[in-house]
Design a protein around this motif. Structure first.
Motif, PDB file in Angstrom:
ATOM      1  N   ARG A  45      59.478  39.279  41.156  1.00 19.51           N
ATOM      2  CA  ARG A  45      58.049  39.465  41.324  1.00 19.51           C
ATOM      3  C   ARG A  45      57.658  40.854  40.842  1.00 19.51           C
ATOM      4  N   GLU A  46      56.528  40.937  40.151  1.00 23.44           N
ATOM      5  CA  GLU A  46      56.087  42.225  39.630  1.00 23.44           C
ATOM      6  C   GLU A  46      54.643  42.493  39.996  1.00 23.44           C
ATOM      7  N   PHE A  47      54.354  43.779  40.084  1.00 21.23           N
ATOM      8  CA  PHE A  47      53.000  44.234  40.392  1.00 21.23           C
ATOM      9  C   PHE A  47      52.088  44.001  39.201  1.00 21.23           C
ATOM     10  N   VAL A  48      50.839  43.589  39.486  1.00 25.50           N
ATOM     11  CA  VAL A  48      49.849  43.385  38.431  1.00 25.50           C
ATOM     12  C   VAL A  48      48.695  44.382  38.571  1.00 25.50           C
ATOM     13  N   ALA A  49      48.068  44.409  39.745  1.00 22.08           N
ATOM     14  CA  ALA A  49      46.905  45.266  39.942  1.00 22.08           C
ATOM     15  C   ALA A  49      46.669  45.460  41.436  1.00 22.08           C
ATOM     16  N   VAL A  50      45.955  46.529  41.766  1.00 23.44           N
ATOM     17  CA  VAL A  50      45.597  46.800  43.152  1.00 23.44           C
ATOM     18  C   VAL A  50      44.196  47.397  43.179  1.00 23.44           C
ATOM     19  N   ILE A  51      43.476  47.124  44.267  1.00 15.23           N
ATOM     20  CA  ILE A  51      42.149  47.682  44.468  1.00 15.23           C
ATOM     21  C   ILE A  51      42.072  48.241  45.883  1.00 15.23           C
ATOM     22  N   SER A  52      41.455  49.391  46.020  1.00 16.25           N
ATOM     23  CA  SER A  52      41.346  50.029  47.322  1.00 16.25           C
ATOM     24  C   SER A  52      40.409  49.253  48.238  1.00 16.25           C
ATOM     25  N   TRP A  53      40.430  49.614  49.529  1.00 17.71           N
ATOM     26  CA  TRP A  53      39.629  48.882  50.495  1.00 17.71           C
ATOM     27  C   TRP A  53      38.143  48.927  50.160  1.00 17.71           C
ATOM     28  N   SER A  54      37.694  50.023  49.577  1.00 15.41           N
ATOM     29  CA  SER A  54      36.276  50.156  49.236  1.00 15.41           C
ATOM     30  C   SER A  54      35.949  49.577  47.864  1.00 15.41           C
ATOM     31  N   GLY A  55      36.977  49.340  47.075  1.00 18.44           N
ATOM     32  CA  GLY A  55      36.759  48.879  45.709  1.00 18.44           C
ATOM     33  C   GLY A  55      36.591  50.014  44.718  1.00 18.44           C
ATOM     34  N   GLY A  56      36.651  51.242  45.199  1.00 13.90           N
ATOM     35  CA  GLY A  56      36.382  52.371  44.330  1.00 13.90           C
ATOM     36  C   GLY A  56      37.543  52.802  43.462  1.00 13.90           C
ATOM     37  N   THR A  57      38.725  52.351  43.800  1.00 14.61           N
ATOM     38  CA  THR A  57      39.915  52.746  43.045  1.00 14.61           C
ATOM     39  C   THR A  57      40.701  51.509  42.660  1.00 14.61           C
ATOM     40  N   THR A  58      41.095  51.455  41.401  1.00 17.69           N
ATOM     41  CA  THR A  58      41.918  50.357  40.908  1.00 17.69           C
ATOM     42  C   THR A  58      43.079  50.932  40.111  1.00 17.69           C
ATOM     43  N   SER A  71      38.681  43.043  41.133  1.00 16.05           N
ATOM     44  CA  SER A  71      37.449  43.396  41.829  1.00 16.05           C
ATOM     45  C   SER A  71      37.462  42.741  43.200  1.00 16.05           C
ATOM     46  N   ARG A  72      36.520  43.145  44.046  1.00 20.67           N
ATOM     47  CA  ARG A  72      36.455  42.552  45.374  1.00 20.67           C
ATOM     48  C   ARG A  72      35.013  42.493  45.844  1.00 20.67           C
ATOM     49  N   ASP A  73      34.764  41.527  46.712  1.00 20.25           N
ATOM     50  CA  ASP A  73      33.472  41.381  47.354  1.00 20.25           C
ATOM     51  C   ASP A  73      33.743  41.330  48.852  1.00 20.25           C
ATOM     52  N   ASN A  74      33.561  42.439  49.522  1.00 17.59           N
ATOM     53  CA  ASN A  74      33.892  42.502  50.943  1.00 17.59           C
ATOM     54  C   ASN A  74      32.975  41.629  51.788  1.00 17.59           C
ATOM     55  N   ALA A  75      31.777  41.373  51.307  1.00 16.71           N
ATOM     56  CA  ALA A  75      30.873  40.497  52.047  1.00 16.71           C
ATOM     57  C   ALA A  75      31.371  39.056  52.040  1.00 16.71           C
ATOM     58  N   LYS A  76      32.132  38.700  51.004  1.00  7.86           N
ATOM     59  CA  LYS A  76      32.673  37.349  50.882  1.00  7.86           C
ATOM     60  C   LYS A  76      34.159  37.283  51.212  1.00  7.86           C
ATOM     61  N   ASN A  77      34.727  38.410  51.625  1.00 10.47           N
ATOM     62  CA  ASN A  77      36.169  38.448  51.947  1.00 10.47           C
ATOM     63  C   ASN A  77      37.019  37.907  50.797  1.00 10.47           C
ATOM     64  N   THR A  78      36.673  38.306  49.596  1.00  6.43           N
ATOM     65  CA  THR A  78      37.344  37.747  48.432  1.00  6.43           C
ATOM     66  C   THR A  78      37.701  38.849  47.429  1.00  6.43           C
ATOM     67  N   VAL A  79      38.869  38.717  46.847  1.00  3.40           N
ATOM     68  CA  VAL A  79      39.287  39.588  45.752  1.00  3.40           C
ATOM     69  C   VAL A  79      39.511  38.719  44.521  1.00  3.40           C
TER      70      VAL A  79
END
Length: 119
Positions: A45-58, A71-79
């Motif tokens: 398994r390999e890393f692809v991408a990560v996004i911070s809790w706020s979405g401000g850092t990728t 990307s993420r939408d915290n209002a929809k609980n979805t990444v």
């Protein structure tokens, strides 16, 4: 406890695009950094991408930089993982994972979604 469910995988021709989604349960989704990983047959398994809790850092693996967008939408609980210019070597099972603030590991994982890129 966080439950993660991926969707959006499928079969696509090289050069095509797919968007993966990862829906999370629980009301604390916004407190987790979210990552995407992949595992191809016979490979680790390999890393692809990560996004911070706020979405401000990728952050992206070099192999997908410039082609994939997390990307993420915290209002929809979805990444999301938007995958463009797909290559046959992107074929793998893709997993999303959640990492709590202050943690050094991903505590929760989804079941994975298959992405197959034909040449």
């Amino acid at each position: 406890q966080v439950q993660l469910v991926e969707s959006g995988g499928g079969l696509v021709q090289a050069g095509g695009s797919l968007r993966l989604s990862c829906a999370a349960s629980g009301r604390t989704f916004s407190s987790y950094a979210m990552g995407w990983f992949r595992q191809a047959p016979g490979k680790e398994r390999e890393f692809v991408a990560v996004i911070s809790w706020s979405g401000g850092t990728t952050y992206y693996a070099d192999s997908v930089k410039g082609r994939f967008t997390i990307s993420r939408d915290n209002a929809k609980n979805t990444v999301y993982l938007q995958m463009n210019s797909l290559k046959p070597e992107d074929t793998a099972v893709y997993y999303c994972a959640a990492q709590a603030k202050g943690s050094s590991r991903y505590e929760y994982w989804g079941q994975g979604t298959q992405v197959t890129v034909s040449s």
